[in-house]
Write a protein that holds these residues in place. Sequence first.
Motif, PDB file in Angstrom:
ATOM      1  N   LEU A   1     -10.419  -2.279 -16.065  1.00 24.59           N
ATOM      2  CA  LEU A   1     -10.421  -2.822 -14.735  1.00 24.59           C
ATOM      3  C   LEU A   1     -11.102  -4.279 -14.779  1.00 24.59           C
ATOM      4  O   LEU A   1     -10.972  -5.285 -14.337  1.00 24.59           O
ATOM      5  CB  LEU A   1     -11.184  -2.228 -13.533  1.00 24.59           C
ATOM      6  CG  LEU A   1     -10.375  -0.860 -12.717  1.00 24.59           C
ATOM      7  CD1 LEU A   1     -11.301  -0.026 -11.890  1.00 24.59           C
ATOM      8  CD2 LEU A   1      -9.085  -1.353 -12.243  1.00 24.59           C
TER       9      LEU A   1
ATOM     10  N   GLY B   1     -13.418   0.068  -3.528  1.00 25.47           N
ATOM     11  CA  GLY B   1     -12.394   0.709  -4.650  1.00 25.47           C
ATOM     12  C   GLY B   1     -12.812   2.243  -4.383  1.00 25.47           C
ATOM     13  O   GLY B   1     -13.745   2.669  -3.697  1.00 25.47           O
TER      14      GLY B   1
ATOM     15  N   GLU C   1      -8.826   4.987 -11.186  1.00 25.97           N
ATOM     16  CA  GLU C   1      -9.579   4.109 -10.131  1.00 25.97           C
ATOM     17  C   GLU C   1      -8.788   2.887  -9.744  1.00 25.97           C
ATOM     18  O   GLU C   1      -8.104   2.186 -10.426  1.00 25.97           O
ATOM     19  CB  GLU C   1     -10.864   3.748 -10.959  1.00 25.97           C
ATOM     20  CG  GLU C   1     -12.082   2.777 -10.056  1.00 25.97           C
ATOM     21  CD  GLU C   1     -13.266   2.426 -10.724  1.00 25.97           C
ATOM     22  OE1 GLU C   1     -14.218   1.969  -9.887  1.00 25.97           O
ATOM     23  OE2 GLU C   1     -13.341   2.934 -11.982  1.00 25.97           O
ATOM     24  N   VAL C   2      -9.215   2.465  -8.281  1.00 31.96           N
ATOM     25  CA  VAL C   2      -8.543   1.424  -7.857  1.00 31.96           C
ATOM     26  C   VAL C   2      -9.730   0.403  -7.653  1.00 31.96           C
ATOM     27  O   VAL C   2     -10.731   0.917  -7.156  1.00 31.96           O
ATOM     28  CB  VAL C   2      -7.547   1.691  -6.474  1.00 31.96           C
ATOM     29  CG1 VAL C   2      -8.577   2.484  -5.207  1.00 31.96           C
ATOM     30  CG2 VAL C   2      -7.062   0.636  -5.852  1.00 31.96           C
ATOM     31  N   ARG C   3      -9.332  -0.728  -7.922  1.00 27.31           N
ATOM     32  CA  ARG C   3     -10.725  -1.767  -7.459  1.00 27.31           C
ATOM     33  C   ARG C   3      -9.732  -2.944  -6.641  1.00 27.31           C
ATOM     34  O   ARG C   3      -9.006  -3.240  -7.187  1.00 27.31           O
ATOM     35  CB  ARG C   3     -11.268  -2.581  -8.609  1.00 27.31           C
ATOM     36  CG  ARG C   3     -12.223  -3.657  -8.436  1.00 27.31           C
ATOM     37  CD  ARG C   3     -12.780  -4.043  -9.623  1.00 27.31           C
ATOM     38  NE  ARG C   3     -13.421  -3.327 -10.343  1.00 27.31           N
ATOM     39  CZ  ARG C   3     -13.831  -3.591 -11.731  1.00 27.31           C
ATOM     40  NH1 ARG C   3     -13.736  -4.650 -12.154  1.00 27.31           N
ATOM     41  NH2 ARG C   3     -14.568  -2.596 -12.356  1.00 27.31           N
TER      42      ARG C   3
ATOM     43  N   LEU D   1      -3.765   7.570  -6.971  1.00 24.56           N
ATOM     44  CA  LEU D   1      -4.914   7.856  -7.918  1.00 24.56           C
ATOM     45  C   LEU D   1      -4.845   9.362  -8.262  1.00 24.56           C
ATOM     46  O   LEU D   1      -5.159   9.977  -9.446  1.00 24.56           O
ATOM     47  CB  LEU D   1      -6.416   7.411  -7.141  1.00 24.56           C
ATOM     48  CG  LEU D   1      -6.379   5.831  -7.018  1.00 24.56           C
ATOM     49  CD1 LEU D   1      -7.921   5.534  -6.534  1.00 24.56           C
ATOM     50  CD2 LEU D   1      -6.228   5.274  -8.212  1.00 24.56           C
TER      51      LEU D   1
ATOM     52  N   ASP E   1      -5.596   3.455   0.902  1.00 22.51           N
ATOM     53  CA  ASP E   1      -5.966   2.647  -0.498  1.00 22.51           C
ATOM     54  C   ASP E   1      -5.459   3.135  -1.573  1.00 22.51           C
ATOM     55  O   ASP E   1      -6.409   3.216  -2.642  1.00 22.51           O
ATOM     56  CB  ASP E   1      -7.532   2.838  -0.062  1.00 22.51           C
ATOM     57  CG  ASP E   1      -8.290   1.664   0.736  1.00 22.51           C
ATOM     58  OD1 ASP E   1      -7.202   0.965   1.275  1.00 22.51           O
ATOM     59  OD2 ASP E   1      -9.475   1.799   0.915  1.00 22.51           O
ATOM     60  N   PHE E   2      -4.529   3.775  -1.892  1.00 18.97           N
ATOM     61  CA  PHE E   2      -3.672   4.174  -3.192  1.00 18.97           C
ATOM     62  C   PHE E   2      -4.305   5.494  -3.527  1.00 18.97           C
ATOM     63  O   PHE E   2      -4.079   6.167  -4.641  1.00 18.97           O
ATOM     64  CB  PHE E   2      -3.824   3.314  -4.007  1.00 18.97           C
ATOM     65  CG  PHE E   2      -3.054   2.043  -3.990  1.00 18.97           C
ATOM     66  CD1 PHE E   2      -1.888   1.697  -3.991  1.00 18.97           C
ATOM     67  CD2 PHE E   2      -3.868   0.896  -3.560  1.00 18.97           C
ATOM     68  CE1 PHE E   2      -1.161   0.611  -3.957  1.00 18.97           C
ATOM     69  CE2 PHE E   2      -3.419  -0.444  -2.969  1.00 18.97           C
ATOM     70  CZ  PHE E   2      -1.949  -0.481  -3.521  1.00 18.97           C
TER      71      PHE E   2
ATOM     72  N   TYR F   1       0.746  -1.082   0.014  1.00 21.90           N
ATOM     73  CA  TYR F   1       0.036  -0.065  -0.054  1.00 21.90           C
ATOM     74  C   TYR F   1       0.774   1.335   0.081  1.00 21.90           C
ATOM     75  O   TYR F   1       0.204   2.503  -0.461  1.00 21.90           O
ATOM     76  CB  TYR F   1      -0.892  -0.122   1.084  1.00 21.90           C
ATOM     77  CG  TYR F   1      -2.153  -0.924   1.212  1.00 21.90           C
ATOM     78  CD1 TYR F   1      -3.260  -0.536   0.741  1.00 21.90           C
ATOM     79  CD2 TYR F   1      -2.107  -1.999   1.851  1.00 21.90           C
ATOM     80  CE1 TYR F   1      -4.541  -1.556   0.534  1.00 21.90           C
ATOM     81  CE2 TYR F   1      -3.014  -3.207   1.735  1.00 21.90           C
ATOM     82  CZ  TYR F   1      -4.303  -2.758   0.971  1.00 21.90           C
ATOM     83  OH  TYR F   1      -5.295  -3.374   0.869  1.00 21.90           O
TER      84      TYR F   1
ATOM     85  N   ALA G   1      -4.740  -5.262  -5.710  1.00 19.63           N
ATOM     86  CA  ALA G   1      -5.386  -3.817  -6.113  1.00 19.63           C
ATOM     87  C   ALA G   1      -4.994  -3.741  -7.520  1.00 19.63           C
ATOM     88  O   ALA G   1      -3.952  -3.936  -7.920  1.00 19.63           O
ATOM     89  CB  ALA G   1      -5.054  -3.030  -5.138  1.00 19.63           C
TER      90      ALA G   1
ATOM     91  N   ILE H   1      -5.276  -0.802 -10.375  1.00 20.07           N
ATOM     92  CA  ILE H   1      -5.179   0.524 -10.738  1.00 20.07           C
ATOM     93  C   ILE H   1      -5.346   1.094 -12.280  1.00 20.07           C
ATOM     94  O   ILE H   1      -4.385   0.374 -13.134  1.00 20.07           O
ATOM     95  CB  ILE H   1      -3.961   1.244 -10.003  1.00 20.07           C
ATOM     96  CG1 ILE H   1      -4.157   1.042  -8.386  1.00 20.07           C
ATOM     97  CG2 ILE H   1      -4.238   2.828 -10.368  1.00 20.07           C
ATOM     98  CD1 ILE H   1      -2.834   1.321  -7.955  1.00 20.07           C
TER      99      ILE H   1
END
Length: 810
Positions: free
Chosen positions: A794, A633, A727-729, A694, A689-690, A416, A779, A781
């Motif tokens: 994603l 996310g 976006e991060v998922r 982002l 959470d990044f 992270y 994760a 991105i």
Amino acid sequence: MPDHIIVIHRWTDQYADYAGYLDHTAHRVSYITTERAMEHLPVERAAAVRLVDSTEEEKAVREAVDSLAADVAAPTRIVALQETDLDLAAVLRDEFALPGPGAEELRPVRDKLLMARRLIEAGVPTPPTAEAPDHASVQDFAALHGWPVLVKPRRGTASSHVTRIDTADQLAAYTLPADTDMIVQPWLADQILHVDGVFTGQRLGVWRASRYLNTCLDFTEGQALGSVEVDDAALLERVGALTLDAAGALLAYAGVFHLELFLSDTGALTVLELGARPGGAEVPFVWREVHGVDLMAAAFAHQTGAPDPTPAELPAHGPVAGWLLVPPSVPQPCRVTSVTVPDTGAYAHRVPEAGQLMDRGGYEHAGVRFRFSGADSAEVEAAVQRTARQTVLQCEPVDAAAPRRLVLVGCGNPPYRRYALQSLAAATETALVQPHEPDWQRAHIDNRFLAADTADPDAVTAAVAALLTGRPGPGGVLTWDETLLATTAEVARRLDLPHLTPQAVRGCRDKLTTRRTLSAANVPSARFRHAHDRAAAQAAAEELRLPVVVKPRGLAGSVGVTLATTLEEVERAWEQATTSSFPGIDPLAGAIVEEYLTGPEISVDCVVDQGGIHVVNVARKRLGFAPWFEETGHLVAPWRHEPWALDVEAVVTAAHRALGLRTGVTHTELRLTPDGPRIVEVNGRLGGDFIPLLGQLATGIDQVAAAAALALGRTPDLTSIRDRCAEVRFLYPEHDAVVRSLDVRAAAACPGIADAVALAAPGTVLRLPPRGVVPRLAALIAVGDNPQRCAAALDRAQREVRCSLEPYDS
């Protein structure tokens, strides 16, 4: 209506006990102060608090007064106890037509030229004094009165900008300060006395005379400054008579005073100047601790119209007090390397921390401070002199132009925070403090590392100090770990480094304090109750109306946070909230029950620079695993065109001001309810959470570099160079599982994917909410021109993730 008293306050030490002077429940008391000076103020009982960078910034103080008048009530009294704040307080009293000394009444004790003229008119002996607008006027004065001369500000404090000039050649090399009216006086080699006490308007109240063991000017040039009370009865009789004459000539009202006068070898007394305020340095402390008299309380009473709390006089044969200030070994700015403090009779002392930055003026921040008490002047003077000889405050110069070093406290989970350490090391030389030896971090910190228990502020302070000393450049301290935020704030306070204050951090960490603070400031948030047991939680839910959210007071990552739709669910949710844990965080007592806010949830990242609040990032939050609030996310996308954009900025700004967040990068969560944006929580750190990554991918603004700049006392670069989406998922197992293998390489190669990060190593047990804490596999991105392209990328990448899971039965 109760009155509204506005206090302008600047001290960081506990010079004044305002809560002891005035009942804050019977009166509305507001404070205008600085971030560093808030520590000893009764902010929880205040009607309101407004923070400024400095109480000397007239525009900011005026804006704060106007804000308090609008939000609380028009002021009925304005109080300022420190000399530098007296002028503006007097002007404001005039403008609001308030009781207390106005500008004209104050002028004879602030304008030193007028002061001298008033004393001469009253027949009080005082040195010749003249205006010094240029070199010629100083030369003419010296020709008349002789060399050396002193050139000083017409309005000044603590010997600031006071310069001794011995010859015409020195005068030619001297530059008069710009935009400051100056005066000139002869330099006298006499002893200097100071008298502190109360003037009733007709006579002297309680008072004491003391003798400086050197001069305040000597102190500005690096010598120790000591003072011992006088016990010579014959001298005191003459000093008292002259003090009364001087006070009568200069003070048009009752008040506390600080008088300085010369004592010549022949015994002649000459008044130098008088201040209409308590003495500085350790004077208020020795009066309170040795004589049992609080001069600050008296000054506060005079300015608020309360009865003077001081006795008529002190006992004739009471103890004698003294004090000593030992400055650093080199001029400020400097960093403390070591302190030697002997045991020579002081009853109290304040010692700077090793590693502390010293870059602020005034006696309060002068160096090592001592206070003494004894049977007579000779005993106290001997103790002061011994202490002055044996005390050493060893410091090293700090060159603002030299390379800077930032010490990171803790590093977080590598998957992270790896990007953050890379960004930090690219922005500035980085050192690390954590409990164990570094591994992957070595590439970014080299050997700049010390091990310390990061839960122990003493240990972390020592480690940070050791990593900063021995270098010429400025330093700073930073953490992005929620569990270490309180420790890091305390370290920064001790070492006098830029950071959120410990009080501001507590206001964010304790969600109950957050709610109470926001509610008191009328910042849109959630209605709430604090529940100590199941029955109280259920009663709160009925009062607030179901559904409600039940959450711990002090955890992180949405751990223990549950949506409850029935009273039975409230009971289970309370149990979940009070038994959940997060490594390194105290959950605090009880749980919070609050109304359920409907609408989309967003997070807002801000860079806060000296109180200026800059929104740099907005992320749309993806939630899953209802009724728990697992963050699955985040999407960063252009937002300033949204209909809620201005309201969000206004609410976030109000929350930061209410919580006293003035220096650092913050992460605020909100719900966009049908009634407008409302605060869920405020975090005094980089988002997790990044999300900062982002933001950089979407806008080009590097929040990690911004946090580093603020920690090092610099202005961050907040220039946006693009306006894209990122976006991060997060990927989760479908059931509780043990990870046997995980491969994200193919996912990372997909078009539109900026990174694919494995979060669970083989052998990791992942338990879904509420049993586990953020049980994520990976994760992904993505970056794109719009949300749809991010989502498509994603989806493709998620199909390429390869993992082997074994069901886990707990």
